[in-house]
Design a protein around this motif. Sequence first.
Motif, short mmCIF file in Angstrom:
data_model
loop_
_atom_site.label_atom_id
_atom_site.label_comp_id
_atom_site.label_asym_id
_atom_site.label_seq_id
_atom_site.Cartn_x
_atom_site.Cartn_y
_atom_site.Cartn_z
N GLU A 86 74.74 -20.89 -85.29
CA GLU A 86 74.21 -21.62 -86.51
C GLU A 86 73.55 -22.97 -86.00
OE1 GLU A 86 73.97 -20.62 -89.57
OE2 GLU A 86 74.68 -18.71 -88.93
N LYS A 87 74.46 -23.62 -84.85
CA LYS A 87 73.59 -24.76 -84.47
C LYS A 87 72.50 -24.61 -83.90
CE LYS A 87 77.27 -27.24 -86.02
NZ LYS A 87 77.47 -27.80 -87.20
N GLN A 88 72.41 -23.64 -83.14
CA GLN A 88 71.25 -23.19 -82.23
C GLN A 88 69.92 -22.94 -83.22
OE1 GLN A 88 69.28 -20.30 -81.38
NE2 GLN A 88 68.12 -21.33 -79.71
N LYS A 89 70.10 -22.24 -84.19
CA LYS A 89 69.08 -22.01 -85.20
C LYS A 89 68.61 -22.99 -85.75
CE LYS A 89 70.61 -17.38 -86.54
NZ LYS A 89 71.21 -16.75 -87.78
N LEU A 90 69.42 -24.11 -86.08
CA LEU A 90 68.90 -25.39 -86.66
C LEU A 90 68.14 -26.12 -85.53
CD1 LEU A 90 72.20 -26.32 -88.47
CD2 LEU A 90 70.11 -25.67 -89.56
N LEU A 91 68.77 -26.01 -84.31
CA LEU A 91 68.12 -26.98 -83.31
C LEU A 91 66.58 -26.13 -83.06
CD1 LEU A 91 68.23 -28.80 -80.78
CD2 LEU A 91 68.78 -26.97 -79.66
N ALA A 92 66.45 -24.82 -83.08
CA ALA A 92 65.18 -24.07 -82.95
C ALA A 92 64.17 -24.55 -84.00
CB ALA A 92 65.50 -22.68 -82.72
N GLU A 93 64.57 -24.56 -85.28
CA GLU A 93 63.85 -25.04 -86.40
C GLU A 93 63.55 -26.47 -86.76
OE1 GLU A 93 66.01 -23.36 -89.45
OE2 GLU A 93 65.75 -21.09 -88.99
N SER A 94 64.16 -27.28 -85.84
CA SER A 94 64.03 -28.87 -86.02
C SER A 94 62.98 -28.91 -85.32
CB SER A 94 65.35 -29.45 -85.52
OG SER A 94 65.28 -29.24 -84.00
N GLY A 95 62.48 -30.41 -85.61
CA GLY A 95 61.28 -30.74 -85.05
C GLY A 95 61.87 -31.42 -83.61
N TYR A 96 61.17 -30.91 -82.58
CA TYR A 96 61.63 -31.61 -81.17
C TYR A 96 61.06 -32.71 -80.81
CZ TYR A 96 62.70 -26.54 -80.15
OH TYR A 96 63.28 -25.55 -79.78
N PRO A 97 61.85 -33.76 -80.00
CA PRO A 97 61.14 -34.90 -79.91
C PRO A 97 59.99 -34.70 -78.92
CG PRO A 97 63.63 -34.89 -79.51
CD PRO A 97 63.12 -33.50 -79.85
N GLU A 98 59.05 -35.51 -79.01
CA GLU A 98 57.65 -35.40 -78.23
C GLU A 98 58.04 -35.09 -76.82
OE1 GLU A 98 53.61 -37.82 -77.32
OE2 GLU A 98 54.90 -38.38 -79.00
N ALA A 99 58.72 -35.88 -76.31
CA ALA A 99 59.07 -35.56 -74.70
C ALA A 99 59.52 -34.05 -74.68
CB ALA A 99 60.06 -36.58 -74.16
N PHE A 100 60.15 -33.72 -75.57
CA PHE A 100 60.79 -32.42 -75.15
C PHE A 100 60.27 -31.07 -75.87
CE2 PHE A 100 64.75 -35.26 -74.64
CZ PHE A 100 64.53 -35.11 -73.34
N ASP A 101 59.14 -31.38 -76.51
CA ASP A 101 58.45 -30.07 -77.10
C ASP A 101 57.63 -29.58 -76.19
OD1 ASP A 101 57.51 -28.62 -79.07
OD2 ASP A 101 56.16 -30.30 -80.05
N LYS A 102 58.22 -29.03 -75.09
CA LYS A 102 57.67 -28.27 -74.18
C LYS A 102 57.91 -26.75 -74.21
CE LYS A 102 56.63 -32.07 -71.92
NZ LYS A 102 55.40 -32.74 -72.20
N PRO A 103 57.26 -25.83 -73.68
CA PRO A 103 57.41 -24.54 -73.26
C PRO A 103 58.89 -24.25 -72.40
CG PRO A 103 55.10 -24.79 -72.98
CD PRO A 103 55.69 -26.09 -73.04
N GLN A 104 58.92 -25.26 -71.61
CA GLN A 104 60.10 -24.91 -70.71
C GLN A 104 61.36 -25.02 -71.48
OE1 GLN A 104 57.33 -27.00 -70.24
NE2 GLN A 104 56.93 -27.49 -67.89
N ILE A 105 61.56 -26.10 -72.26
CA ILE A 105 62.54 -26.29 -73.20
C ILE A 105 62.97 -24.98 -74.14
CG2 ILE A 105 63.67 -27.68 -74.94
CD1 ILE A 105 63.55 -28.97 -71.93
#
Length: 163
Positions: A86-105
Amino acid sequence: MRKILFFGLIFLSLTACKQGAQEVTEETTAFDISTENWPVKSTVSAKTATALKEWPEYVELDQTFEGLYTVENTEDLSLIIEDLIEKQKLLAESGYPEAFDKPQIKSRQKVFHTFILKTKGDLEYRTDPQLSVGEMIDAYNALRNQFDIISTNTLDIKKLLEQ
């Protein structure tokens, strides 16, 4: 005489079947889990930790992941795994911080999700989840290491591409 023999055989077969059913239910009970051989959760730099604290969905996932090391049996592990999903789904749907909004993450997060599901499958099929839990922890550590790599990287890609 035949009636006594006939009813005696039926009684024995019913008793034998009943004992076999009891043995099966005894084997499917929860068993203890040893967390001693599991990989240790990796640490991140202070700069990365500060950036991750500002991402509430990640903080919740990390707190749930910490609970993984407190499990004692498969029932506890099953509850933690369900919560991690459940937490991983919420994380995937959340807005990533700009620094971590990368394909590697995002790719490492998908790998982590895959190993969570593998562990869940082991628990549902009542196989030993030790190996899949170790792989799941390794995938989580890879995600944390990627956070560290991105936040401590001082190389400016834009300047390299301009030349």
